[in-house]
Design a protein around this motif. Sequence first.
Motif, short mmCIF file in Angstrom:
data_model
loop_
_atom_site.label_atom_id
_atom_site.label_comp_id
_atom_site.label_asym_id
_atom_site.label_seq_id
_atom_site.Cartn_x
_atom_site.Cartn_y
_atom_site.Cartn_z
N GLU A 27 1.62 9.54 0.95
CA GLU A 27 1.40 8.18 0.47
C GLU A 27 2.55 7.24 0.90
O GLU A 27 2.69 6.14 0.38
CB GLU A 27 1.29 8.18 -1.06
CG GLU A 27 0.13 9.00 -1.57
CD GLU A 27 0.25 9.35 -3.05
OE1 GLU A 27 -0.49 10.24 -3.50
OE2 GLU A 27 1.09 8.74 -3.75
N VAL A 71 5.65 3.04 1.83
CA VAL A 71 5.02 1.85 1.29
C VAL A 71 5.08 0.75 2.35
O VAL A 71 6.11 0.55 2.99
CB VAL A 71 5.75 1.39 0.00
CG1 VAL A 71 5.21 0.06 -0.48
CG2 VAL A 71 5.61 2.45 -1.08
N ARG A 117 -10.88 9.03 -1.57
CA ARG A 117 -10.09 8.33 -2.57
C ARG A 117 -10.68 8.47 -3.97
O ARG A 117 -11.86 8.71 -4.15
CB ARG A 117 -10.01 6.84 -2.21
CG ARG A 117 -9.11 6.50 -1.03
CD ARG A 117 -7.67 6.89 -1.33
NE ARG A 117 -6.72 6.14 -0.52
CZ ARG A 117 -5.76 5.35 -1.00
NH1 ARG A 117 -5.59 5.23 -2.30
NH2 ARG A 117 -4.95 4.72 -0.19
N ARG A 161 3.26 11.53 -7.20
CA ARG A 161 3.02 11.01 -5.87
C ARG A 161 3.06 12.12 -4.82
O ARG A 161 3.63 13.19 -5.04
CB ARG A 161 4.05 9.93 -5.52
CG ARG A 161 5.45 10.49 -5.27
CD ARG A 161 6.44 9.39 -4.97
NE ARG A 161 6.11 8.64 -3.78
CZ ARG A 161 6.46 8.98 -2.56
NH1 ARG A 161 7.17 10.10 -2.35
NH2 ARG A 161 6.13 8.26 -1.52
N MET A 187 0.84 -1.20 0.00
CA MET A 187 0.00 0.00 0.00
C MET A 187 0.88 1.25 0.00
O MET A 187 1.87 1.32 0.72
CB MET A 187 -0.90 -0.01 1.23
CG MET A 187 -1.92 1.11 1.29
SD MET A 187 -3.07 0.82 2.67
CE MET A 187 -4.13 2.27 2.51
N GLY A 188 0.49 2.23 -0.81
CA GLY A 188 1.26 3.46 -0.92
C GLY A 188 1.97 3.55 -2.25
O GLY A 188 1.80 2.70 -3.12
N SER A 189 2.75 4.62 -2.43
CA SER A 189 3.44 4.84 -3.71
C SER A 189 4.95 4.91 -3.50
O SER A 189 5.42 5.55 -2.56
CB SER A 189 2.95 6.13 -4.38
OG SER A 189 3.24 7.25 -3.56
N GLU A 247 -7.90 0.74 -1.62
CA GLU A 247 -6.72 0.69 -2.49
C GLU A 247 -6.47 -0.72 -3.02
O GLU A 247 -6.12 -0.91 -4.18
CB GLU A 247 -5.48 1.22 -1.78
CG GLU A 247 -4.27 1.29 -2.69
CD GLU A 247 -3.08 2.02 -2.10
OE1 GLU A 247 -1.94 1.63 -2.42
OE2 GLU A 247 -3.29 2.97 -1.33
N SER A 265 -3.99 4.90 -8.08
CA SER A 265 -4.47 3.97 -7.06
C SER A 265 -4.03 4.38 -5.66
O SER A 265 -4.75 4.15 -4.68
CB SER A 265 -3.96 2.56 -7.35
OG SER A 265 -4.51 2.06 -8.55
N ALA A 266 -2.84 4.98 -5.53
CA ALA A 266 -2.31 5.34 -4.22
C ALA A 266 -2.72 6.73 -3.75
O ALA A 266 -2.50 7.08 -2.59
CB ALA A 266 -0.78 5.25 -4.22
N ARG A 318 -6.45 -1.43 -7.01
CA ARG A 318 -5.27 -2.01 -7.67
C ARG A 318 -5.61 -3.32 -8.37
O ARG A 318 -5.06 -3.63 -9.42
CB ARG A 318 -4.16 -2.24 -6.65
CG ARG A 318 -3.50 -0.95 -6.16
CD ARG A 318 -2.28 -1.23 -5.32
NE ARG A 318 -1.62 0.00 -4.87
CZ ARG A 318 -0.80 0.71 -5.63
NH1 ARG A 318 -0.52 0.33 -6.86
NH2 ARG A 318 -0.25 1.83 -5.15
#
Length: 328
Positions: free
Chosen positions: A122, A125, A292, A118, A109-111, A201, A305-306, A205
Motif C-alpha cells: 500500500e 502514499v 478491493r 497496513r 492514495m495508500g496507507s 479508493e 480504505s487502503a 474514502r
Amino acid sequence: MFENLIGNPTENLNRNPTENLSGSPTENPTGYLTEDSTEDLDGNLTEGDGDLTEGLSGDFIENSDSILNNNSAKISIAGSTNSMINVSNLIRNSIGMEFVLIPAGEFDMGSPSREKRRKLWESPVHRVTIKKPFYLGRYPVTQEQWGKVMGNNPSYFRGEKYPVETVSWEEAQVFIRKLNAVENTCEKSPVYRLPTEAEWEYSARAGTTSSYFFGDKESKLTEYAWFLKNSGLETHPAGLKKPNPWGLYDMYGNVGEWVQDEYHISYKGAPSDERAWESPFSNISVPVRIRRGGGWNGNAGCCRSAERLFAAQDRRLNSLGFRVVKEV
C-alpha cells in the motif's frame, strides 16, 4: 434511460435472506477458494488476512510515512470534504442499477506507516488527481442484475438482492460488454466499465483520510460492513449496512470487488490520475488483478480504505464480486 432517485436507500431490499446452497458455507462445490486468500506471482498461496510482508524489500516502503492531512481530499461539493452527496445526484438505468455521482478532486492514495494492519504494497502514499466526475454503482452488482444481463447465476450464496460472486475478472468484463449493448451505449465509446483502483479508493474514502471512512475505530465496522466478525460466513443482501459519506453501500465487506488495474508490488510508478495501471505487454500468461474492499470472510484489516488484495484474473471466489462505473 435514467431516472433520478429519492427515498429510502434500502427500499425494496430483501431483508429475509434466501436459503443458502446446501452444505457448509465455507465449502465451495466448484472447488474454488473460499477463504480471503491470494496467490502471489510465483504461485505461492499467501493468507489475505495476515500482515504478510515476507519477500518484500524494505525499499517498497520509501516515503510510506507521509502523513495524510486534513486537506488531502479536495472535493468540489459545497467546499466540504465530508459532505453527503445529494440524493438528486442518483440515477438508475434500465435494469435497476443505481449510481451515485462522484465528483472530481484530489486525495492521497495508500496507507501511512502508522496505520494499523497496513501492508507494504500500500506504499508509497502518493497524490492522485481525479480529473473528471463519474458515476459509481451505489451497491455491488446483484444477482438479479447479473441474471438480467447474463441469463444465469454463478453465485454460491443465492438471493436476488445478494451481491453476485464466484465471477472472474474476465467474466465481469463480459457482463460489462453486454450491459453496454443492453443500454445501447456501443454506438460511442463504452459508457460502463470497472472502476480503476484509484477511483475505487477515492470513492471509498469519500473525502476522509482515516483507516476507514468513519474513522480509525475497528469497533464501529459492524455498523458498516459484513465481515468475518458478523457475517455468519456468508454474504448478505446489498445495502443493509450504513453507507459511506457519499452514499455508497458495502464498500467494505460482504464481497470484495474487482477493479480494472493489474497488480504491482508497490505504488512506485503508479499513475498520478484516475487511469488504470495496466501493462501493455503482460509477462505472465494470466494477468493478476487488484481486488478491493475485503469480503464476508476477511478480518477488519481487509476492510480498510487502503487495503488491496489480488488474484489471477481468471480466478473465481465466493467472496469476490464487483461494482460498475458509468461514465459521465
